[in-house]
Design a protein around this motif. Structure first.
Motif, PDB file in Angstrom:
ATOM      1  N   SER A  67     -13.037  14.013  -1.035  1.00 26.12           N
ATOM      2  CA  SER A  67     -12.695  14.726  -2.263  1.00 26.12           C
ATOM      3  C   SER A  67     -11.472  15.625  -2.104  1.00 26.12           C
ATOM      4  O   SER A  67     -10.951  16.139  -3.092  1.00 26.12           O
ATOM      5  CB  SER A  67     -13.891  15.563  -2.742  1.00 26.12           C
ATOM      6  OG  SER A  67     -14.124  16.663  -1.879  1.00 26.12           O
ATOM      7  N   LYS A  68     -11.012  15.809  -0.874  1.00 27.23           N
ATOM      8  CA  LYS A  68      -9.871  16.684  -0.590  1.00 27.23           C
ATOM      9  C   LYS A  68      -8.651  15.845  -0.227  1.00 27.23           C
ATOM     10  O   LYS A  68      -8.628  15.175   0.814  1.00 27.23           O
ATOM     11  CB  LYS A  68     -10.218  17.652   0.537  1.00 27.23           C
ATOM     12  CG  LYS A  68     -11.368  18.581   0.187  1.00 27.23           C
ATOM     13  CD  LYS A  68     -11.709  19.507   1.338  1.00 27.23           C
ATOM     14  CE  LYS A  68     -12.862  20.447   0.966  1.00 27.23           C
ATOM     15  NZ  LYS A  68     -13.248  21.338   2.088  1.00 27.23           N
ATOM     16  N   ALA A  69      -7.629  15.906  -1.073  1.00 27.36           N
ATOM     17  CA  ALA A  69      -6.445  15.065  -0.892  1.00 27.36           C
ATOM     18  C   ALA A  69      -5.747  15.340   0.431  1.00 27.36           C
ATOM     19  O   ALA A  69      -5.310  14.407   1.124  1.00 27.36           O
ATOM     20  CB  ALA A  69      -5.479  15.270  -2.056  1.00 27.36           C
ATOM     21  N   ALA A  70      -5.640  16.601   0.808  1.00 18.09           N
ATOM     22  CA  ALA A  70      -4.951  16.942   2.057  1.00 18.09           C
ATOM     23  C   ALA A  70      -5.684  16.371   3.257  1.00 18.09           C
ATOM     24  O   ALA A  70      -5.054  15.899   4.220  1.00 18.09           O
ATOM     25  CB  ALA A  70      -4.820  18.462   2.180  1.00 18.09           C
ATOM     26  N   ALA A  72      -7.545  13.681   3.241  1.00 15.48           N
ATOM     27  CA  ALA A  72      -7.323  12.235   3.212  1.00 15.48           C
ATOM     28  C   ALA A  72      -5.968  11.893   3.819  1.00 15.48           C
ATOM     29  O   ALA A  72      -5.849  10.964   4.644  1.00 15.48           O
ATOM     30  CB  ALA A  72      -7.414  11.718   1.784  1.00 15.48           C
ATOM     31  N   GLU A  73      -4.944  12.628   3.450  1.00 14.88           N
ATOM     32  CA  GLU A  73      -3.594  12.381   3.982  1.00 14.88           C
ATOM     33  C   GLU A  73      -3.564  12.577   5.496  1.00 14.88           C
ATOM     34  O   GLU A  73      -2.972  11.770   6.224  1.00 14.88           O
ATOM     35  CB  GLU A  73      -2.590  13.317   3.311  1.00 14.88           C
ATOM     36  CG  GLU A  73      -2.353  13.039   1.832  1.00 14.88           C
ATOM     37  CD  GLU A  73      -1.457  11.826   1.593  1.00 14.88           C
ATOM     38  OE1 GLU A  73      -0.932  11.267   2.584  1.00 14.88           O
ATOM     39  OE2 GLU A  73      -1.294  11.450   0.418  1.00 14.88           O
ATOM     40  N   GLN A  74      -4.205  13.649   5.973  1.00 16.36           N
ATOM     41  CA  GLN A  74      -4.207  13.925   7.407  1.00 16.36           C
ATOM     42  C   GLN A  74      -4.958  12.847   8.180  1.00 16.36           C
ATOM     43  O   GLN A  74      -4.519  12.387   9.240  1.00 16.36           O
ATOM     44  CB  GLN A  74      -4.842  15.290   7.671  1.00 16.36           C
ATOM     45  CG  GLN A  74      -4.949  15.658   9.147  1.00 16.36           C
ATOM     46  CD  GLN A  74      -3.612  15.690   9.859  1.00 16.36           C
ATOM     47  OE1 GLN A  74      -2.609  16.123   9.287  1.00 16.36           O
ATOM     48  NE2 GLN A  74      -3.579  15.230  11.099  1.00 16.36           N
ATOM     49  N   CYS A  75      -6.089  12.429   7.645  1.00 17.55           N
ATOM     50  CA  CYS A  75      -6.891  11.402   8.306  1.00 17.55           C
ATOM     51  C   CYS A  75      -6.123  10.094   8.397  1.00 17.55           C
ATOM     52  O   CYS A  75      -6.079   9.448   9.455  1.00 17.55           O
ATOM     53  CB  CYS A  75      -8.201  11.208   7.539  1.00 17.55           C
ATOM     54  SG  CYS A  75      -9.369  10.084   8.323  1.00 17.55           S
ATOM     55  N   VAL A  76      -5.509   9.697   7.294  1.00 16.09           N
ATOM     56  CA  VAL A  76      -4.737   8.448   7.284  1.00 16.09           C
ATOM     57  C   VAL A  76      -3.552   8.549   8.243  1.00 16.09           C
ATOM     58  O   VAL A  76      -3.218   7.584   8.951  1.00 16.09           O
ATOM     59  CB  VAL A  76      -4.266   8.115   5.858  1.00 16.09           C
ATOM     60  CG1 VAL A  76      -3.271   6.963   5.862  1.00 16.09           C
ATOM     61  CG2 VAL A  76      -5.476   7.779   4.983  1.00 16.09           C
ATOM     62  N   ALA A  77      -2.922   9.717   8.322  1.00 16.93           N
ATOM     63  CA  ALA A  77      -1.800   9.896   9.247  1.00 16.93           C
ATOM     64  C   ALA A  77      -2.241   9.670  10.691  1.00 16.93           C
ATOM     65  O   ALA A  77      -1.506   9.065  11.494  1.00 16.93           O
ATOM     66  CB  ALA A  77      -1.203  11.290   9.080  1.00 16.93           C
ATOM     67  N   GLU A  78      -3.435  10.155  11.042  1.00 13.55           N
ATOM     68  CA  GLU A  78      -3.964   9.940  12.392  1.00 13.55           C
ATOM     69  C   GLU A  78      -4.185   8.462  12.668  1.00 13.55           C
ATOM     70  O   GLU A  78      -3.896   7.965  13.763  1.00 13.55           O
ATOM     71  CB  GLU A  78      -5.276  10.705  12.567  1.00 13.55           C
ATOM     72  CG  GLU A  78      -5.133  12.210  12.609  1.00 13.55           C
ATOM     73  CD  GLU A  78      -6.459  12.906  12.882  1.00 13.55           C
ATOM     74  OE1 GLU A  78      -7.225  12.406  13.740  1.00 13.55           O
ATOM     75  OE2 GLU A  78      -6.741  13.928  12.233  1.00 13.55           O
ATOM     76  N   VAL A  79      -4.696   7.767  11.668  1.00 10.66           N
ATOM     77  CA  VAL A  79      -4.952   6.334  11.832  1.00 10.66           C
ATOM     78  C   VAL A  79      -3.641   5.570  12.014  1.00 10.66           C
ATOM     79  O   VAL A  79      -3.518   4.702  12.898  1.00 10.66           O
ATOM     80  CB  VAL A  79      -5.730   5.786  10.617  1.00 10.66           C
ATOM     81  CG1 VAL A  79      -5.867   4.270  10.691  1.00 10.66           C
ATOM     82  CG2 VAL A  79      -7.095   6.444  10.519  1.00 10.66           C
ATOM     83  N   VAL A  80      -2.659   5.880  11.201  1.00 11.00           N
ATOM     84  CA  VAL A  80      -1.375   5.188  11.273  1.00 11.00           C
ATOM     85  C   VAL A  80      -0.668   5.500  12.592  1.00 11.00           C
ATOM     86  O   VAL A  80      -0.016   4.626  13.186  1.00 11.00           O
ATOM     87  CB  VAL A  80      -0.491   5.556  10.070  1.00 11.00           C
ATOM     88  CG1 VAL A  80       0.900   4.965  10.216  1.00 11.00           C
ATOM     89  CG2 VAL A  80      -1.139   5.064   8.772  1.00 11.00           C
ATOM     90  N   LYS A 126      -4.497   6.290  -2.613  1.00  8.04           N
ATOM     91  CA  LYS A 126      -3.129   6.817  -2.651  1.00  8.04           C
ATOM     92  C   LYS A 126      -2.593   7.073  -1.237  1.00  8.04           C
ATOM     93  O   LYS A 126      -1.431   6.768  -0.940  1.00  8.04           O
ATOM     94  CB  LYS A 126      -3.093   8.106  -3.463  1.00  8.04           C
ATOM     95  CG  LYS A 126      -1.690   8.675  -3.635  1.00  8.04           C
ATOM     96  CD  LYS A 126      -1.702   9.953  -4.462  1.00  8.04           C
ATOM     97  CE  LYS A 126      -0.300  10.524  -4.608  1.00  8.04           C
ATOM     98  NZ  LYS A 126      -0.310  11.814  -5.355  1.00  8.04           N
ATOM     99  N   ALA A 127      -3.444   7.617  -0.366  1.00  2.61           N
ATOM    100  CA  ALA A 127      -3.004   7.938   0.989  1.00  2.61           C
ATOM    101  C   ALA A 127      -2.738   6.701   1.832  1.00  2.61           C
ATOM    102  O   ALA A 127      -1.830   6.690   2.684  1.00  2.61           O
ATOM    103  CB  ALA A 127      -4.049   8.825   1.673  1.00  2.61           C
ATOM    104  N   THR A 128      -3.512   5.634   1.607  1.00 10.43           N
ATOM    105  CA  THR A 128      -3.374   4.435   2.437  1.00 10.43           C
ATOM    106  C   THR A 128      -2.340   3.444   1.924  1.00 10.43           C
ATOM    107  O   THR A 128      -1.812   2.638   2.701  1.00 10.43           O
ATOM    108  CB  THR A 128      -4.733   3.713   2.563  1.00 10.43           C
ATOM    109  OG1 THR A 128      -5.247   3.431   1.251  1.00 10.43           O
ATOM    110  CG2 THR A 128      -5.735   4.558   3.337  1.00 10.43           C
ATOM    111  N   MET A 129      -2.029   3.494   0.642  1.00 10.59           N
ATOM    112  CA  MET A 129      -1.141   2.479   0.042  1.00 10.59           C
ATOM    113  C   MET A 129       0.162   2.256   0.804  1.00 10.59           C
ATOM    114  O   MET A 129       0.548   1.109   1.040  1.00 10.59           O
ATOM    115  CB  MET A 129      -0.838   2.842  -1.418  1.00 10.59           C
ATOM    116  CG  MET A 129      -1.903   2.400  -2.398  1.00 10.59           C
ATOM    117  SD  MET A 129      -1.599   3.013  -4.087  1.00 10.59           S
ATOM    118  CE  MET A 129       0.017   2.308  -4.442  1.00 10.59           C
TER     119      MET A 129
END
Length: 252
Positions: A67-70, A72-80, A126-129
């Motif tokens: 539910s928290k956009a920030a 989500a962005e941080q998590c996806v950044a770690e994955v990438v 949005k974060a993963t696209m």
């Protein structure tokens, strides 16, 4: 069962239990590389264990509040940073309803359900696209039988699940030209910890769930997981924007 998921990086939300965990186990058996996320740290650890935690660090577990956009962005950044890309996303994180008249609901309850069930799907998408494999990537988003068959006392929940279908179909139109597919699964009554809460532990409530479809039983996470794996696979290469009911044929 499709074998083309071997080596694919799959990002899963809500994977600490229930359908998310069952799907992680299924995808692990098909050779996928999993990113297992949830707000439940202990549940993440259990899912990792069931998916071969000691398998040379193949899978990753991350705490995530969708539910928290920030976050989500941080998590996806770690994955990438670790994998460089994402092949498939399973948006499974969700909160089940408490049946009550709308006048008894609160703004906090509304915000919680919308924040996780609908905004969470938006945040992760949005974060993963920008990092999705194109062509060939896919999203599978979880709606519900309540996303097409409204029920008394669950107006807010139904709104979120109708919303997931509408959002997903729009994303299918937006991402389809890039070769990224978006499909939706609508589970019926599935034997998970959250549905146990809905049944309130009573035999009568469970029986009602079991008799609520033509097969006369509740579904299992494994029943949903097989459909999700199919939708991610190349076998479903011409399915985009599809809404797939997995409910044993709901009786209405």
């Amino acid at each position: 069962m499709p074998s083309d998921l071997a080596g694919k990086v799959v990002f899963l939300t809500g994977a600490a239990s229930g359908i998310g965990r069952g799907t992680a186990i299924k995808l692990h058996s098909l050779g996928a590389i999993l990113v297992i996320t949830d707000i439940n740290e202990a549940g993440i650890a259990d899912t990792l264990q069931l998916c071969g935690r000691n398998d040379a660090g193949r899978h990753t577990g991350l705490i995530l509040d969708v539910s928290k956009a920030a976050d989500a962005e941080q998590c996806v950044a770690e994955v990438v940073a670790k994998h460089g890309h994402i092949d498939h996303v399973f948006n499974c994180a969700g909160i089940n309803p408490t049946s009550m008249p709308l006048t008894e609901t609160s703004e906090a309850y509304f915000d919680k359900l919308v924040g996780v069930n609908l905004k969470g799907t938006y945040n992760i998408t949005k974060a993963t696209m920008p990092h999705m494999t194109a062509p060939g990537g896919s999203y599978v988003n979880v709606s519900s039988i309540s996303g097409w068959n409204p029920t008394m006392g669950t107006a807010i929940y139904c709104a979120t699940k109708f919303g997931v279908i509408g959002f997903s179909k729009c994303m299918a139109l937006e991402l389809g030209p890039k070769g990224i597919r978006v499909n939706i699964v609508c589970p019926g009554y599935v034997d998970t910890p959250t549905n146990a809460g809905i049944a309130k532990g009573t035999a009568a409530a469970r029986t009602a769930m079991e008799q609520g479809n033509a097969l006369g039983r509740m579904g299992t996470p494994k029943d949903i997981a097989g459909v999700v794996a199919f939708l991610m696979s190349n076998e479903a290469r011409y399915m985009n924007g599809s809404v797939v009911g997995v409910d044993g044929m709901l009786r209405t």
